[in-house]
Design a protein around this motif. Structure first.
Motif, PDB file in Angstrom:
ATOM      1  N   ALA A   1      58.153  41.502  29.570  1.00 10.73           N
ATOM      2  CA  ALA A   1      58.123  40.232  28.830  1.00 10.73           C
ATOM      3  C   ALA A   1      56.917  40.172  27.904  1.00 10.73           C
ATOM      4  O   ALA A   1      57.037  39.775  26.741  1.00 10.73           O
ATOM      5  N   TYR A   2      55.756  40.599  28.386  1.00  8.05           N
ATOM      6  CA  TYR A   2      54.541  40.595  27.569  1.00  8.05           C
ATOM      7  C   TYR A   2      54.713  41.515  26.355  1.00  8.05           C
ATOM      8  O   TYR A   2      54.365  41.143  25.232  1.00  8.05           O
ATOM      9  N   LEU A   3      55.227  42.713  26.570  1.00  6.92           N
ATOM     10  CA  LEU A   3      55.397  43.678  25.476  1.00  6.92           C
ATOM     11  C   LEU A   3      56.394  43.152  24.436  1.00  6.92           C
ATOM     12  O   LEU A   3      56.172  43.295  23.238  1.00  6.92           O
ATOM     13  N   GLN A   4      57.458  42.545  24.897  1.00  7.70           N
ATOM     14  CA  GLN A   4      58.458  42.009  23.968  1.00  7.70           C
ATOM     15  C   GLN A   4      57.924  40.799  23.201  1.00  7.70           C
ATOM     16  O   GLN A   4      58.119  40.698  21.991  1.00  7.70           O
ATOM     17  N   GLU A   5      57.232  39.893  23.885  1.00 11.80           N
ATOM     18  CA  GLU A   5      56.676  38.697  23.236  1.00 11.80           C
ATOM     19  C   GLU A   5      55.662  39.061  22.157  1.00 11.80           C
ATOM     20  O   GLU A   5      55.509  38.344  21.171  1.00 11.80           O
ATOM     21  N   ASN A   6      54.956  40.179  22.342  1.00 12.14           N
ATOM     22  CA  ASN A   6      53.927  40.591  21.400  1.00 12.14           C
ATOM     23  C   ASN A   6      54.400  41.667  20.428  1.00 12.14           C
ATOM     24  O   ASN A   6      53.589  42.242  19.701  1.00 12.14           O
ATOM     25  N   HIS A   7      55.698  41.933  20.412  1.00 12.27           N
ATOM     26  CA  HIS A   7      56.348  42.804  19.422  1.00 12.27           C
ATOM     27  C   HIS A   7      55.745  44.209  19.353  1.00 12.27           C
ATOM     28  O   HIS A   7      55.517  44.738  18.264  1.00 12.27           O
TER      29      HIS A   7
ATOM     30  N   LEU B   1      33.730  49.398  31.771  1.00 11.29           N
ATOM     31  CA  LEU B   1      32.977  48.193  31.422  1.00 11.29           C
ATOM     32  C   LEU B   1      33.241  47.737  29.986  1.00 11.29           C
ATOM     33  O   LEU B   1      32.956  46.602  29.632  1.00 11.29           O
ATOM     34  N   HIS B   2      33.762  48.634  29.122  1.00 12.94           N
ATOM     35  CA  HIS B   2      33.974  48.301  27.700  1.00 12.94           C
ATOM     36  C   HIS B   2      35.444  48.123  27.330  1.00 12.94           C
ATOM     37  O   HIS B   2      35.724  47.481  26.327  1.00 12.94           O
ATOM     38  N   ILE B   3      36.341  48.750  28.047  1.00 13.90           N
ATOM     39  CA  ILE B   3      37.754  48.707  27.664  1.00 13.90           C
ATOM     40  C   ILE B   3      38.406  47.482  28.309  1.00 13.90           C
ATOM     41  O   ILE B   3      38.479  47.393  29.529  1.00 13.90           O
ATOM     42  N   PRO B   4      38.908  46.549  27.503  1.00 15.21           N
ATOM     43  CA  PRO B   4      39.601  45.402  28.090  1.00 15.21           C
ATOM     44  C   PRO B   4      40.819  45.883  28.889  1.00 15.21           C
ATOM     45  O   PRO B   4      41.537  46.789  28.454  1.00 15.21           O
ATOM     46  N   HIS B   5      41.013  45.302  30.037  1.00 20.20           N
ATOM     47  CA  HIS B   5      42.156  45.683  30.864  1.00 20.20           C
ATOM     48  C   HIS B   5      42.614  44.502  31.701  1.00 20.20           C
ATOM     49  O   HIS B   5      41.856  43.573  31.945  1.00 20.20           O
ATOM     50  N   THR B   6      43.869  44.585  32.075  1.00 28.60           N
ATOM     51  CA  THR B   6      44.452  43.549  32.912  1.00 28.60           C
ATOM     52  C   THR B   6      45.440  44.194  33.864  1.00 28.60           C
ATOM     53  O   THR B   6      45.941  45.291  33.610  1.00 28.60           O
ATOM     54  N   VAL B   7      45.717  43.492  34.937  1.00 26.44           N
ATOM     55  CA  VAL B   7      46.714  43.932  35.906  1.00 26.44           C
ATOM     56  C   VAL B   7      47.839  42.919  35.915  1.00 26.44           C
ATOM     57  O   VAL B   7      47.593  41.711  36.000  1.00 26.44           O
ATOM     58  N   VAL B   8      49.075  43.395  35.783  1.00 27.46           N
ATOM     59  CA  VAL B   8      50.245  42.539  35.961  1.00 27.46           C
ATOM     60  C   VAL B   8      50.982  43.030  37.200  1.00 27.46           C
ATOM     61  O   VAL B   8      51.017  44.231  37.471  1.00 27.46           O
ATOM     62  N   GLN B   9      51.527  42.112  37.931  1.00 28.33           N
ATOM     63  CA  GLN B   9      52.116  42.438  39.230  1.00 28.33           C
ATOM     64  C   GLN B   9      53.458  43.163  39.144  1.00 28.33           C
ATOM     65  O   GLN B   9      53.745  44.036  39.935  1.00 28.33           O
ATOM     66  N   THR B  10      54.286  42.781  38.165  1.00 33.28           N
ATOM     67  CA  THR B  10      55.658  43.307  38.149  1.00 33.28           C
ATOM     68  C   THR B  10      56.004  43.929  36.798  1.00 33.28           C
ATOM     69  O   THR B  10      55.432  43.581  35.766  1.00 33.28           O
ATOM     70  N   THR B  11      57.005  44.807  36.832  1.00 38.56           N
ATOM     71  CA  THR B  11      57.481  45.406  35.584  1.00 38.56           C
ATOM     72  C   THR B  11      58.122  44.354  34.691  1.00 38.56           C
ATOM     73  O   THR B  11      57.987  44.412  33.468  1.00 38.56           O
ATOM     74  N   ASP B  12      58.808  43.376  35.276  1.00 36.26           N
ATOM     75  CA  ASP B  12      59.425  42.318  34.476  1.00 36.26           C
ATOM     76  C   ASP B  12      58.373  41.539  33.682  1.00 36.26           C
ATOM     77  O   ASP B  12      58.572  41.205  32.515  1.00 36.26           O
ATOM     78  N   GLU B  13      57.258  41.262  34.334  1.00 35.83           N
ATOM     79  CA  GLU B  13      56.149  40.564  33.667  1.00 35.83           C
ATOM     80  C   GLU B  13      55.592  41.413  32.518  1.00 35.83           C
ATOM     81  O   GLU B  13      55.318  40.910  31.428  1.00 35.83           O
ATOM     82  N   ALA B  14      55.468  42.713  32.746  1.00 37.64           N
ATOM     83  CA  ALA B  14      54.962  43.616  31.705  1.00 37.64           C
ATOM     84  C   ALA B  14      55.935  43.706  30.532  1.00 37.64           C
ATOM     85  O   ALA B  14      55.524  43.641  29.372  1.00 37.64           O
TER      86      ALA B  14
ATOM     87  N   THR C   1      63.374  50.255  34.752  1.00 35.89           N
ATOM     88  CA  THR C   1      63.305  48.959  34.065  1.00 35.89           C
ATOM     89  C   THR C   1      62.558  49.094  32.747  1.00 35.89           C
ATOM     90  O   THR C   1      63.003  48.587  31.713  1.00 35.89           O
ATOM     91  N   ILE C   2      61.437  49.776  32.767  1.00 33.64           N
ATOM     92  CA  ILE C   2      60.650  49.934  31.542  1.00 33.64           C
ATOM     93  C   ILE C   2      61.286  50.964  30.615  1.00 33.64           C
ATOM     94  O   ILE C   2      61.314  50.762  29.397  1.00 33.64           O
ATOM     95  N   LEU C   3      61.829  52.042  31.165  1.00 32.35           N
ATOM     96  CA  LEU C   3      62.475  53.051  30.311  1.00 32.35           C
ATOM     97  C   LEU C   3      63.584  52.442  29.459  1.00 32.35           C
ATOM     98  O   LEU C   3      63.810  52.878  28.329  1.00 32.35           O
ATOM     99  N   GLN C   4      64.274  51.441  29.991  1.00 30.29           N
ATOM    100  CA  GLN C   4      65.373  50.821  29.241  1.00 30.29           C
ATOM    101  C   GLN C   4      64.884  49.969  28.071  1.00 30.29           C
ATOM    102  O   GLN C   4      65.684  49.596  27.211  1.00 30.29           O
ATOM    103  N   THR C   5      63.591  49.676  28.012  1.00 28.60           N
ATOM    104  CA  THR C   5      63.076  48.801  26.957  1.00 28.60           C
ATOM    105  C   THR C   5      62.310  49.549  25.866  1.00 28.60           C
ATOM    106  O   THR C   5      61.964  48.940  24.857  1.00 28.60           O
ATOM    107  N   VAL C   6      62.042  50.830  26.053  1.00 30.23           N
ATOM    108  CA  VAL C   6      61.230  51.552  25.056  1.00 30.23           C
ATOM    109  C   VAL C   6      62.065  51.883  23.822  1.00 30.23           C
ATOM    110  O   VAL C   6      63.282  52.056  23.901  1.00 30.23           O
ATOM    111  N   GLN C   7      61.397  51.950  22.675  1.00 32.96           N
ATOM    112  CA  GLN C   7      62.071  52.325  21.435  1.00 32.96           C
ATOM    113  C   GLN C   7      62.115  53.846  21.252  1.00 32.96           C
ATOM    114  O   GLN C   7      63.004  54.362  20.588  1.00 32.96           O
ATOM    115  N   GLN C   8      61.129  54.542  21.833  1.00 36.67           N
ATOM    116  CA  GLN C   8      61.072  55.996  21.744  1.00 36.67           C
ATOM    117  C   GLN C   8      60.616  56.555  23.088  1.00 36.67           C
ATOM    118  O   GLN C   8      59.795  55.945  23.758  1.00 36.67           O
TER     119      GLN C   8
END
Length: 170
Positions: free
Chosen positions: A85-91, A70-83, A131-138
């Motif tokens: 893009a969000y992570l990259q856009e928000n640096h 009830l206190h932790i903001p959360h969202t659901v995204v449907q695809t890894t590509d969408e996730a 898909t996500i492993l290829q985008t991580v910095q560490q």
């Protein structure tokens, strides 16, 4: 000898860290509830769940979340590509919690306290998607000493958040 303290007597002060937990395909509702509770305990900003038809049914996750969903903001995204893009856009500085050919032990994780962090945890069965492993910095792993090479995702996230928040305070 010490005396156990109640929730109101603890010396802890509320603090929020610029950390987002990204749950890549985590679907088991007791784990989801426990992840909310762990994120609350470590002052995490939000949780992103990746996947289709995720059942975030409050009745089913409340037992393990203890109402922290009830206190932790959360969202659901449907695809890894969408996730991604969000992570990259928000640096975000993306840290994958996974055993890979180039992962390093968790205690060697590097953090910049001035940059938002996305800690990425993978599904209970397949881990983090390629898909996500290829985008991580560490990529970091928890060194294991027993027969098994993995642990429950909630336990792994708890250890990682402890280490990352500890380093962000240094």
């Amino acid at each position: 000898m010490g005396q156990q303290l109640s929730h109101n007597q603890t010396p802890f002060s509320k603090h929020t860290f610029p950390i987002t937990l990204v749950c890549d395909g985590i679907t088991y509702q007791p784990n989801i509830g426990s992840l909310f509770r762990i994120c609350d305990a470590f002052g995490i900003q939000k949780i992103i769940f990746i996947g289709k038809d995720l059942a975030l049914t409050p009745r089913k996750i409340n037992r393990t979340s203890r109402s922290t969903h009830l206190h932790i903001p959360h969202t659901v995204v449907q695809t890894t590509d969408e996730a991604v893009a969000y992570l990259q856009e928000n640096h975000y500085e993306c840290i994958g919690l996974e055993i890979t050919n180039n992962s390093k032990p968790l205690h060697q994780v590097t953090v910049n306290p001035k940059k938002p962090i996305a800690l990425i945890a993978g599904s209970e069965v397949n881990g983090i998607s390629n898909t996500i492993l290829q985008t991580v910095q560490q990529t970091v792993h928890i060194t294991m000493y027993g027969e098994n090479s993995s642990m429950n995702v909630v336990n792994a996230v708890a250890l990682a958040l402890y280490e990352i928040t500890r380093k962000m305070q240094q």
